[in-house]
Write a protein that holds these residues in place. Structure first.
Motif: not given
Lengths: 443, 443
Positions: A229-232, B263-265, A222-223
């Motif tokens: 997920e955010r970038e689908k 860092m931005d998340r 798993i990442e």
């Protein structure tokens, strides 16, 4: 183009299982031929109904720390699955479970793939087991389809990954002897733990794999971040595993009475530490790139509301694919920290805690991962692994690659860790396609 | 003008001890008459050879926490000294040791003076004992010189000052009943501790002093700050004891993997807390005055180098002579903290821990302190007390005043706490002079 749809249309009911294995092998499946498919429901049942039961926490997730009873039960379970997958099982001196299957060309080195099944305390059900059970299902699918690869196959369930890649380091770089006496999360020392799971800490050298004995190592995982997920996106093709350096950072001022020491007469260690926390963030973000810097630990001493902190203990962690960038950032942070301390009349010291060098993946492994994903019509992204993995140790003796699947919300090392069933199945199918492609491509 | 020199020259060998006490009393010593003097070597021997032995730490200083065996031994020792000073001793329901001496005017309320002998864990030899032994020596000196005051005298050795003014609060404002069940540093509850030292926690109300029953209360104490020493001054005339408010402050973010979360998340609770620490300092120093603000405690959770802090526990403490300023600063700090949290996507909460209202001293007590110091040719400074003292509780029922002597380096609540012998003697002599002047001035 929907290549998966195309393949299905062209090949119709021509299933690999219906063709005798030697024939399939001899024929060398053409590029457009459909790879066999993983049994998704079976994989999910193993993962969530069975594996999740070993070390299950009432609040969700598992505490299946290495060398614990739960770890032992989980290992017995995967050993059974490996036997069903017609793998020949052994436990090496480091406690790694190795499942072998002969190839058709006796002169070739093994294609290795696998992961780990131990968890952090209060961890989730996906970090480790997805890659481990996925690898076993790949072997089982090949066995069921009677597909014999040219290379021998080696399914690796590494011991004590979460404690610091102990199983995979033991058989690649080797372990410094003093680490055997370190405590593990189970309460046992590493030495006691290795013995507990059937290894032999006195014979670790016998388990070492020499360079060249493994043709390639592939790990499905798993990442643990939220990018896919955010970038689908479906599949992450890992370009490398970041180098990690950690320090303990101590600020020293002078503890004094908070009521009687005027504001301009203080040597407040926490004032310096507060500036340090913000400075680390600023320095790390000042240059472009995917490097990260974290202050995860902080505590003031003596630690009473009415005493000016005389000492603050904190940490620094820096990660990047490029070890030189990690070193450059560390130098910048330390220089800035000293400036802060000098200006405040405090003192700062950095003590190295832990270092992992960066491990790039190999283009010869990344290419078949990308091809396997595209053959299944999955979107891909080349990305770093911000977390450490057994592939990092294996990179010392073989070309490695890693396949990432999305983690919902990027949450990991938590009972809330979650990957969707379809993504898990996608990952296992890409692993299967990768192994078949590597088998064709690698010497 | 060197008034001390002048007095010596004029009075020559005319020592108070040589004049029969009733005569001295009846004559009402004129303003320029020399006050009797404290026996300095005896006071220092009591303080450093005897008192310092009860609860002595190998590394210096004492751990004579209230209600401990060391506290009990110290109390026995001072009781003996009080008897030698011809005081009539009793222990009240709160465990305070009270030493009485009759005055010549039976209608007058008592002049009270004293301090405490309990220490913080790993405390010093001066915070408390200087004022306690100084007060007993004042009474002893008067007895030796056969000086009878108009007012009755009441030497007060208050119980458990360091734990939160328990003895002095019990007999003035009274204690909220639930506080009796709180733990003390001795391990005993307050209730058990009071019983241990001979008090009666069930009859605390019987020990309450009504307003008017005490003509004035004076306390000699070390400064616990560095102002007098830095400015080379002899005596501090305390203008008031600061109000103190404390809060527990919690920042909540989201704990996540430090390697895989860009860092931005991040919702890093420590980033907000670091800004908070600096903001408290900025807000408190933004306006003129002697107010202080401190963040003495901070800890990040889960607190691992490789995990972004999901929660940070910290504190806020504000002190000033003006309670309204404390409240105004608290409002400003909380508003700014909420702005920080909003901007960072974190959450902040403040939970009140502890509050002491400010206690101004009385001009009718400050004036004789200043006169007594000037009569001895000492330099003085009117200054706040940044620390809490029993005088704070006594201010609820009587006019109070405090005499400060220098603390070397301003160090307190530490084995390194130190006041010079000459400063201790000066303070005791000023206390003696103050009591004699109050006796003349107060109704």
């Amino acid at each position: 183009m929907n290549r998966r749809g195309f393949n299905r249309a062209v090949l119709g009911s021509l299933s690999a299982a219906m063709v005798p294995a030697p024939l399939l092998h001899a024929a060398r499946a053409p590029e457009h031929a459909a790879d066999p498919q993983i049994n998704g429901p079976r994989l999910m049942e193993q993962l969530l109904q069975r594996m999740a039961g070993f070390g299950k926490n009432p609040e969700g997730g598992v505490s299946r720390v290495a060398y614990s009873d739960a770890d032992l039960k989980g290992r017995e379970y995967v050993s059974g699955l490996m036997r069903e997958a017609q793998l020949e099982i052994s436990v090496d001196a480091a406690g790694n479970i190795m499942g072998r299957r002969a190839g058709s060309d006796p002169g070739l080195p093994a294609l290795a793939f696998g992961s780990h099944i131990d968890s952090v305390p209060k961890g989730g059900n996906y970090d480790g087991p997805v890659g481990s059970l996925g690898a076993i299902e790949v072997a089982r699918t090949l066995a069921e389809r009677r597909i014999v690869t040219r290379h021998p196959l080696l399914v690796t369930i590494f011991a004590n990954e979460e404690g610091g890649l102990f199983g995979s380091r033991a058989i690649t770089t080797g372990l410094p002897p003093d680490e055997l006496d370190h405590p593990s999360s189970s309460g046992k020392t590493i030495r006691e733990g290795i013995r507990f799971i059937g290894g032999d800490p006195d014979r670790l050298d016998a388990a070492r794999l020499r360079k060249g004995s493994v043709a390639a190592y592939v790990e499905l995982h798993i990442e643990q971040g939220g990018t896919l997920e955010r970038e689908k996106l479906d599949i992450g093709v890992v370009e490398g595993i970041v180098g990690i350096k950690q320090w303990e950072v101590v600020f020293e001022g002078f503890a004094n009475h908070a009521g009687t020491t005027p504001m301009d007469r203080r040597q407040d260690a926490l004032m310096s530490a507060a500036k340090y926390v913000q400075m680390v963030n600023r320095v790390v973000r000042a240059e472009p790139g995917r490097q990260v810097g974290t202050v995860g630990k902080i505590q003031a001493f003596p630690g009473a509301p009415n005493v000016i902190p005389g000492q603050v203990e904190a940490t620094l962690e820096l990660r990047d694919l490029d070890d030189r960038k990690v070193d450059r950032l560390a130098e910048a942070v330390m220089a800035e920290a000293r400036k802060i301390a000098d200006a405040d009349g405090t003192k700062v010291t950095f003590r190295p805690l832990h270092a992992n060098i960066a491990a790039p993946t190999d283009a010869r492994v990344r290419a078949p991962i990308t091809e396997a994903a595209r053959a299944l019509n999955f979107s891909t992204k080349v990305m770093p692994s911000g977390a450490g993995h057994d592939a990092q140790a294996m990179a010392q003796i073989a070309p490695v690659g890693m396949i990432f699947i999305p983690s919902v919300g990027g949450i990991s090392h938590s009972p809330k860790e979650f990957s969707r069933p379809e993504d898990i199945l996608n990952g296992a199918n890409v692993l299967l396609g990768t192994i078949l492609r590597l088998d064709r491509a690698m010497a």
